[in-house]
Write a protein that holds these residues in place. Structure first.
Motif: not given
Length: 388
Positions: A1-11, A28-34, A120-124, A138-144
Motif C-alpha cells: 500500500m502507498k501511505v501518506l504520513i503527515s508529520g516527520a516527528g517521532i510518531a 512523509v510530508v513535513e511542513r517545517a523545512p528541516h 518532503r520537507f516544507g510541504e503539507s 491536495d498539497f499546499t505546494g501544489g499538485g494532487t
C-alpha cells in the motif's frame, strides 16, 4: 500500500520505518523545512525504549544520554530540598532509562529511515478527499496525489485532524498551564543535575543538554489563555510572567534568544472517541496527546506507530487494522492522560499554601518506600508483547 504520513516527528518517522519494513510504500510530508526538531529533553523508557531496541537504534542513542544523575527541588538560593536520585529513579522505572534531547531521538529515527522513505520537507496537506477506494490529497505546494491511506502524525495541532475530524477545540482539553523552553549558555558550572524552582503559579527548570557549555531553561506557568502566542511576542510574555522571580530566573531571562528560537505551547491533552475515519487514521499527539508531564508522550507515540504498522500488516483490511490499533492503544493512552491530569493540578501550585504542601509531599514521597506509587503514576512498563 502507498501511505501518506503527515508529520516527520517521532510518531511519523517511527511509522514510516515499520511500514517500510512490512513492505509498504510510505511517503512523509513535513511542513517545517528541516523537520520538527525540538530543543528540549524527553524521558525515554518503557515502550519507547522497547520499540527503539526493535529498530536497532539504541547504539545510536546511548552515547547522547543526558548527563543528569539527580533531580533536585531547590529554594530561591539554590539549596536543594527534595531529591530524586538515579537509584530511586531506577527503582521507579524498573527497566532501562535513557533521558535524551528530542533532537537526538528524531535524528536517530531519520537515520533509521534513511533513503528508504521519501520525505518532503516544507510541504503539507491542503485538502483531503476520501473516495472510498483511495485518498486524494491536495498539497499546499501544489499538485494532487492519490494514496491508499492517510495517517496524521502531525502533533497536537494536527492539520490532518482538522481537515478530516473537525476543528481542534472539539478535542483539546487545556490544562491551564503553558510551557516554554530554549537553550542557554552554562555560566554556572552546572553539573549533572536537573533543578526545579517553583513559586506560586510558575516554575523554572534547568538541566544540561550534553553539549559542552549548554543548558536548557524550561518555564512552566499558569495561564487562562489557551491560544497561540506569536513568536515575536514570546520573549516579552516570559519577561512579564517571570519578572521578579528568584533563583537564576533573571539571568535565564536575560539570556533568552529571539522569539523564533523559543519553543512555546500550551499544556493541552487531545481526547477523541475515534482515531480513524474511512481511510484516514491518527497517531501520537494528534489523537492522544498526554502532555509532557506524563513522561510518556514519546513512548506512546512510538508504541502507536509500531502497533498501527503491525495491525496493517496483520489485518490487510484497513478498517479492521485501524480498529485493532485503537483497541490496543486507547485504554493505555486514557490511563496516562488521567494520571497526567492529576499530576498537573499540583505541578505548579497557584498559592503559597499549595506550594508549602507540594514541598512537604515531595520530601516524603522522594523515597524508595514510595517507588511503587510513583511507578503507577508514570506507567513505565512496555505495553508490547514480548518478541518470540
Amino acid at each position: 500500500m502507498k501511505v501518506l504520513i503527515s508529520g516527520a516527528g517521532i510518531a511519523g518517522l517511527t511509522l514510516a520505518y515499520w511500514l517500510r519494513r512490512h513492505g509498504h510504500e510510505p511517503v512523509v510530508v513535513e511542513r517545517a523545512p528541516h523537520g520538527r526538531l525540538g530543543g528540549y529533553g524527553v524521558d525515554f523508557f518503557g515502550t519507547g525504549y522497547d520499540v527503539a531496541a526493535r529498530m536497532d537504534i539504541l547504539d545510536r542513542l546511548t552515547p547522547y544520554r543526558l548527563p543528569v544523575d539527580t533531580v533536585a527541588f531547590v529554594d530561591a538560593s539554590g539549596r536543594p530540598g527534595a531529591r530524586m536520585t538515579e537509584a530511586l529513579l531506577d527503582r521507579i522505572i524498573k527497566g532501562p532509562h535513557l533521558p535524551l534531547m528530542h533532537t537526538t531521538l528524531e535524528g536517530a529515527l531519520l537515520d533509521a529511515v534513511g533513503d528508504d522513505v521519501e520525505i518532503r520537507f516544507g510541504e503539507s496537506i491542503a485538502a483531503v478527499r476520501d473516495t472510498g477506494t483511495a485518498v486524494e490529497i491536495d498539497f499546499t505546494g501544489g499538485g494532487t496525489q492519490r494514496f491508499d491511506l492517510l495517517v496524521g502524525a502531525d502533533g497536537i495541532h494536527s492539520r490532518t485532524r482538522e481537515l478530516v475530524f473537525g476543528p481542534e477545540p472539539g478535542f483539546a482539553h487545556y490544562l491551564g498551564c503553558r510551557l516554554a523552553s530554549y537553550p542557554v549558555a552554562d555560566r554556572y558550572d552546572w553539573g549533572r543535575v536537573r533543578a526545579h524552582y517553583t513559586e506560586p503559579g510558575r516554575q523554572v527548570v534547568v538541566y544540561p543538554t550534553g553539549e559542552p557549555g549548554e543548558l536548557v531553561a524550561l518555564f512552566l506557568f499558569r495561564s487562562s489563555h489557551s491560544g497561540n502566542v506569536p513568536r515575536a511576542e514570546r520573549p516579552e510574555l516570559l519577561r512579564s510572567r517571570f519578572g521578579g522571580m528568584g533563583w537564576l530566573t533573571p539571568s535565564l531571562l536575560a539570556d533568552a534568544p529571539d522569539g523564533e528560537s523559543i519553543f512555546m505551547d500550551t499544556m493541552t491533552q487531545i481526547v477523541m472517541p475515534s482515531w480513524h475515519r474511512g481511510r484516514v487514521a491518527l497517531v501520537g499527539d494528534a489523537c492522544g496527546c498526554m502532555t509532557m508531564v506524563s513522561a510518556q508522550g514519546v513512548s506512546m507515540a512510538m508504541a502507536g506507530a509500531y502497533l498501527l504498522a503491525e495491525a496493517l500488516e496483520s489485518e490487510r483490511d484497513h478498517e479492521r487494522a485501524f480498529a485493532r490499533y485503537q483497541e490496543r492503544m486507547h485504554g493505555e493512552v486514557t490511563r496516562r492522560q488521567r494520571n497526567a491530569l492529576r499530576f498537573t493540578r499540583t505541578l505548579v501550585p497557584a498559592s503559597r499554601a499549595g506550594l508549602v504542601a507540594q514541598n512537604l509531599v515531595s520530601r516524603v514521597i522522594m523515597r524508595e518506600t514510595f517507588a511503587p506509587v510513583l511507578r503507577s503514576q508514570f506507567g513505565a512498563g512496555s505495553i508490547l508483547p514480548a518478541r518470540t
